[in-house]
Design a protein around this motif. Structure first.
Motif, mmCIF file in Angstrom:
data_model
loop_
_atom_site.group_PDB
_atom_site.id
_atom_site.type_symbol
_atom_site.label_atom_id
_atom_site.label_comp_id
_atom_site.label_asym_id
_atom_site.label_seq_id
_atom_site.Cartn_x
_atom_site.Cartn_y
_atom_site.Cartn_z
ATOM 1 N N HIS A 307 5.385 51.185 -23.201
ATOM 2 C CA HIS A 307 6.168 50.336 -24.105
ATOM 3 C C HIS A 307 5.314 49.636 -25.166
ATOM 4 C CE1 HIS A 307 5.169 48.345 -20.309
ATOM 5 N NE2 HIS A 307 5.036 47.217 -20.990
ATOM 6 N N TYR A 308 4.016 49.850 -25.127
ATOM 7 C CA TYR A 308 3.133 49.294 -26.165
ATOM 8 C C TYR A 308 2.838 50.316 -27.263
ATOM 9 C CZ TYR A 308 2.328 45.516 -22.829
ATOM 10 O OH TYR A 308 2.498 44.474 -21.970
ATOM 11 N N GLU A 309 3.485 51.459 -27.196
ATOM 12 C CA GLU A 309 3.235 52.516 -28.175
ATOM 13 C C GLU A 309 3.411 51.998 -29.606
ATOM 14 O OE1 GLU A 309 4.648 57.084 -29.335
ATOM 15 O OE2 GLU A 309 5.663 55.991 -27.711
ATOM 16 N N GLY A 310 2.436 52.327 -30.453
ATOM 17 C CA GLY A 310 2.498 51.944 -31.873
ATOM 18 C C GLY A 310 1.873 50.599 -32.178
ATOM 19 N N GLN A 311 1.523 49.829 -31.139
ATOM 20 C CA GLN A 311 0.939 48.508 -31.362
ATOM 21 C C GLN A 311 -0.593 48.573 -31.398
ATOM 22 O OE1 GLN A 311 2.599 45.244 -29.015
ATOM 23 N NE2 GLN A 311 4.373 46.522 -28.486
ATOM 24 N N ASP A 312 -1.208 47.680 -32.167
ATOM 25 C CA ASP A 312 -2.668 47.643 -32.289
ATOM 26 C C ASP A 312 -3.310 47.234 -30.969
ATOM 27 O OD1 ASP A 312 -5.150 47.487 -34.164
ATOM 28 O OD2 ASP A 312 -5.177 45.604 -33.031
ATOM 29 N N ARG A 313 -4.493 47.761 -30.713
ATOM 30 C CA ARG A 313 -5.192 47.527 -29.447
ATOM 31 C C ARG A 313 -5.386 46.049 -29.133
ATOM 32 N NH1 ARG A 313 -11.378 49.178 -31.464
ATOM 33 N NH2 ARG A 313 -10.993 48.568 -33.612
ATOM 34 N N PHE A 314 -5.677 45.225 -30.165
ATOM 35 C CA PHE A 314 -5.945 43.813 -29.903
ATOM 36 C C PHE A 314 -4.654 43.016 -29.692
ATOM 37 C CE2 PHE A 314 -9.780 45.091 -32.428
ATOM 38 C CZ PHE A 314 -10.634 45.114 -31.333
ATOM 39 N N VAL A 315 -3.580 43.476 -30.310
ATOM 40 C CA VAL A 315 -2.268 42.871 -30.060
ATOM 41 C C VAL A 315 -1.860 43.176 -28.614
ATOM 42 C CG1 VAL A 315 0.192 42.971 -30.650
ATOM 43 C CG2 VAL A 315 -1.549 43.022 -32.463
ATOM 44 N N VAL A 316 -2.111 44.436 -28.215
ATOM 45 C CA VAL A 316 -1.762 44.860 -26.856
ATOM 46 C C VAL A 316 -2.579 44.086 -25.830
ATOM 47 C CG1 VAL A 316 -1.797 46.806 -25.236
ATOM 48 C CG2 VAL A 316 -1.020 47.148 -27.590
ATOM 49 N N ARG A 317 -3.849 43.817 -26.158
ATOM 50 C CA ARG A 317 -4.704 43.096 -25.200
ATOM 51 C C ARG A 317 -4.054 41.772 -24.796
ATOM 52 N NH1 ARG A 317 -10.959 42.528 -26.461
ATOM 53 N NH2 ARG A 317 -10.667 44.789 -26.247
ATOM 54 N N LYS A 318 -3.596 41.014 -25.744
ATOM 55 C CA LYS A 318 -2.965 39.723 -25.445
ATOM 56 C C LYS A 318 -1.663 39.922 -24.668
ATOM 57 C CE LYS A 318 -4.833 37.127 -29.376
ATOM 58 N NZ LYS A 318 -4.502 36.388 -30.616
ATOM 59 N N ALA A 319 -0.885 40.908 -25.129
ATOM 60 C CA ALA A 319 0.422 41.125 -24.519
ATOM 61 C C ALA A 319 0.307 41.638 -23.086
ATOM 62 C CB ALA A 319 1.233 42.106 -25.370
ATOM 63 N N ILE A 320 -0.647 42.540 -22.858
ATOM 64 C CA ILE A 320 -0.769 43.128 -21.528
ATOM 65 C C ILE A 320 -1.308 42.110 -20.532
ATOM 66 C CG2 ILE A 320 -3.130 44.106 -21.443
ATOM 67 C CD1 ILE A 320 -1.772 46.782 -20.615
#
Length: 878
Positions: A307-320
């Motif tokens: 569900h993080y497809e298309g999101q930037d790696r650093f945005v995903v880091r915070k979200a995950i």
């Protein structure tokens, strides 16, 4: 002709540069003379002149102009580098402004935009170098994307491939997600970044137990394919043979054992993500693990990112991390300083990525380059030698070179695919040649050109730059042409230590591989230009002055001198605009000296004064002594020391003393013999100074007398070394001290120069009376009389001689004079105590060298004599 009293660089520089260009002084063709060749470190075609360029190219121009004066056939080849990553980024940004996506264009369409951009903006820096006075052979200007240069690169690629040195491999590479291309290890900078260390709990399959791993990159857990423990770690024996469940994705992965795991780091459990870590890839290959790549080329997550497809790696880091906390998988989070790789060009954080790339085997190629610099013969010499250690580190730890880049701007790799398999390709210089090879390889004569598809990658920019000293003379395509045979190997290379590996080492490797000869003899490594706070100058810091504005304010010559006065080879330059002001001051001083000579009336009937004869003989000796030092500095590439020696010679000796000695009395003419000698000496000074200050010196040279184009300073004959009178220099140093002493007396006693003074001397040291005429002229002394006994008045000592100037008490403030002499006496007595204490120390006397003891005894005797003089002076005032 009206000659202005003040020097104005703005009226001079353009005039003489146009004159030099018009008369073709910069151009070189092979002839019978000794060649002297420099190839410019080609600046990026995207570049504009900055302080590093100013320093680097000033040094090159000094060397090339001096070689010209020495009668060598000097050739300085200019040019620019296509700079794949930097230029493509500029073009992509411009297209974006126009609403155009690079990916919507064909290769040909994109290249047209790149060429349009290059023709509009490229080469600006070369025009700016002309403002600095750079005397490049502009007729030989090269660009790494010129047709002949591209042909040379392709030819070399094919040659190396056919030798088995270039191969295609699936490797973990450094991926720049901003430029969307691979980088070589040397294009990655490592910086300390403050981050977090996340402790994440993984459930053990079939139980309620968990294991905890520590990671700085929680977003990559979606690519985990194993957990690894050290088989010798007692803490985790219970995990052997079990499986873990990856949080969020809920994939089941094996728990493997390998002593690679550091039991001291984190929890001793290591998450293994083969697609995103080089060491993990090694573990993955060893244990036959699955490889899951979760990133797109721009470092956004792909479908494996769920569900993080298309999101930037650093945005995903915070979200995950937030999701893991909500799911109860975060054990703890700690602050952590991490060493992170960033792109040298874009500054984007590097992403390890598995990719098919082209590599050049370096192990055998590098061997001649090791011997060239580090061998006994030192065929290639680094200045300063301290950089040999850096060189040794690079060549002895060299790895295969990733030479492919996922870009369009550059020399396209000459590999042609004829099938769908990774190995279904041939390598050839032309598509016609490739077709023939493909037909032979497939045994299919029916293959057509339309069946071939060329590799889309281009070669690394440095893969063209490493051929630069050869390719600028067409030495790759036509290895026996007259230019390459005459100009190669080149003589000197001037560059920064930051590209010692990128460029210098690789050029040496290429030189021996393709010409079986070094590409240059000497490498002068400049320092970096820093501000007064020792920060590297950069646009982002805003601490880099506008180079062209500096030239406008201080003149090109002033800036050149300012840069070089404190720029010793290999040492960083702490730039201060006051240095440029000092350079401008020297220009003004030289012009003032020249202007002074234009005010003199010259007489053929006036005899040459003896003081002028002495002055001329002295200065010629002084010039020759300095000249020896200057040439020694040049031989060791100590250009700042050479300049400082010239600076002192002209500023102090020529302007400060010599011209004062030969200057005719007020409103009287100068004798022709002296005048002609002054002009000849001035011309020699200009020849020494010309490489550093070309505009000023050419202006003075051409204004001193009418010259033809063949008599221009730029192609004049350099001074020759001759014998000199060392004793005369020593004597005149003595004379200078006497003059200084008498001038101090005048200043301290407020005696106007127009008022003549009498001078008496007790000669304890043999000194010729011949010099009295010189002393009298520069101090307005009516007489200098030798005496045996002291006389009342102001006094001073030069060595062991004592000089007296009778002073009328009516003309001085007695109380101020007594106070001053008393302070001076106390200082002398204090100094004497220190010297005598040292001489009374038996340990010092028995262990110190004889010359040191003699020096201390000399200090003692001189100080005793000074004290006696001061006491006598005080007694005369009381």
């Amino acid at each position: 002709m009206s000659i202005p009293s003040k020097y104005d660089a703005s009226l001079v520089e353009g005039k003489w540069y146009d004159y030099w260009m018009k008369n073709n002084y910069f151009h070189s063709e092979p002839d019978e003379r000794e060649s002297y060749t420099i190839v410019i470190p080609p600046p990026n075609v995207t570049g504009v002149l900055h302080m590093g360029h100013m320093l680097n190219n000033t040094i090159q121009d000094v060397l090339i102009r001096r070689a010209r004066l020495l009668g060598k056939n000097a050739c300085w080849v200019p040019g620019t580098d296509h700079a794949s990553i930097a230029t493509e980024a500029k073009v992509v940004a411009k297209l974006k402004e126009q609403g155009i996506d690079k990916n919507d264009l064909t290769r040909e369409e994109f290249l047209k935009h790149a060429w349009d951009w290059t023709e509009e903006y490229g080469g600006v820096i070369l025009e700016q170098l002309k403002k600095l006075g750079c005397s490049c052979d502009w007729d030989r200007t090269k660009f790494t994307m010129d047709d002949d240069m591209v042909e040379g690169v392709i030819k070399v690629f094919v040659d190396l491939y056919n030798k088995g040195l270039i191969y295609r491999g699936y490797r973990m590479v450094n991926w720049d997600p901003e430029a969307k291309t691979t980088l070589s290890d040397e294009e990655v900078e490592y910086v300390e970044k403050q981050g977090k260390l996340y402790y994440v709990n993984y459930k053990i399959e079939g139980s309620d137990d968990v294991l905890t791993i520590a990671t700085t990159r929680p977003e990559t857990i979606l690519g985990d394919t194993a957990i690894c423990i050290n088989p010798n770690d007692e803490r985790h024996q219970n995990l052997r043979g079990k499986k873990a469940i990856v949080p969020i994705s809920n994939r089941v992965i094996p728990i493997i054992e390998d002593d690679y795991v550091d039991v001291e780091f984190g929890t001793g459990c290591l998450k293994v993500t083969p697609a995103h870590d080089e060491n993990d890839k090694v573990l993955g290959d060893k244990h036959n693990l699955e490889t899951i790549d979760i990133f797109n080329e721009d470092a956004t997550l792909n479908s494996f990112g769920l569900h993080y497809e298309g999101q930037d790696r650093f945005v995903v880091r915070k979200a995950i991390v937030k999701e893991l906390e909500e799911l109860g998988h975060i054990y703890k989070i700690e602050d952590y300083t991490n060493r992170v790789g960033i792109s040298e060009r874009t500054k984007a954080i590097i992403e390890p990525r598995l990719s098919d790339q082209w590599f050049l085997k370096m192990e055998e190629l590098v061997k001649p380059a090791i011997e060239a610099v580090l061998g006994d013969d030192r065929d290639v010499k680094l200045f300063p030698r301290k950089f040999e250690n850096t060189y040794r580190h690079w060549v002895e730890n060299i790895r295969d070179w990733n030479i492919s880049r996922q870009l369009r701007w550059g020399q396209q790799i000459p590999a042609y695919y004829y099938g769908d398999g990774k190995e279904d390709f041939v390598v050839a210089e032309t598509i016609e040649g490739a077709l023939k090879l493909a037909q032979e390889k497939t045994l299919n004569p029916g293959l057509q050109i339309s069946d071939l598809k060329q590799e889309s990658d281009v070669v690394d920019t440095w893969f063209s730059a490493w051929l630069w000293p050869m390719s600028v003379f067409d030495g790759i395509r036509n290895p026996e042409n007259k230019d390459i045979k005459y100009y190669y190997p080149t003589n000197d290379l001037v560059t920064g230590p930051d590209i010692l590996f990128f460029w210098v080492i690789r050029m040496i490797i290429a030189g021996y591989e393709f010409k079986d000869a070094r590409p240059f003899e000497n490498v002068y490594l400049t320092g970096l230009v820093r501000d007064k706070q020792r920060r590297k100058m950069s646009k982002s810091l805003g601490n880099s002055p506008d180079a062209l504005k500096l030239i406008e304010e201080f003149g090109a010559d002033g800036v050149r001198v300012g840069l070089l006065l404190s720029s010793a080879a290999g040492n960083d330059l702490l730039f201060d605009e006051a240095l440029c002001q000092q350079g401008k001051g020297l220009a003004n001083k030289v012009w003032s000296a020249f202007y002074l000579t234009t005010l003199w009336d010259v007489s053929d009937t006036v005899e040459q004064p003896q003081s002028s004869t002495i002055a001329i003989d002295w200065y010629r000796s002084k010039f020759q002594k300095a000249f020896i030092d200057i040439e020694d500095h040049f031989s060791k590439y100590r250009l700042s020391d050479a300049l400082m020696a010239i600076y002192k010679l002209i500023y102090d000796d020529f302007c400060g003393l010599f011209l004062e000695l030969v200057k005719p009395p007020y409103q009287q003419p100068i004798d022709a013999k002296t005048y002609n000698e002054v002009i000849a000496i001035f011309e020699d000074n200009l020849k020494l100074l010309h490489p550093f200050m070309p505009f000023l010196t050419e202006e003075v040279w051409q204004t001193l007398k009418s010259r033809t184009a063949e008599e221009a300073l730029i192609i004049a004959n350099y001074p020759k070394q001759t014998t000199f009178n060392a004793q005369l220099i020593t004597d005149m140093d003595f004379v200078s001290d006497i003059i200084s002493g008498l001038r101090t007396v005048r200043k301290e006693k407020n005696i106007a120069f127009k008022d003549a003074i009498e001078v008496f001397v007790i000669n304890n040291e043999s000194f010729s009376d011949t010099y009295n005429l010189v002393i009298q002229k520069l101090t307005n002394a009516s007489s200098i009389t030798a005496i045996k006994d002291k006389v009342d008045g102001a006094s001073f000592r030069v060595k062991s001689n004592e000089y007296f100037v009778p002073i009328s008490l009516d003309n001085i403030n007695v109380e101020e004079e007594i106070e001053k002499l008393t302070k001076e006496l106390k200082r002398a007595e204090g100094f004497l105590i220190g010297v005598q204490k040292k001489l009374s120390n038996e340990r010092f006397v028995s262990n110190a060298p004889e010359q040191v003891i003699a020096l201390e005894r000399k200090k003692e005797s001189d100080t005793l004599a000074k004290i006696e003089t001061l006491k006598t002076s005080l007694a005369s005032l009381n």
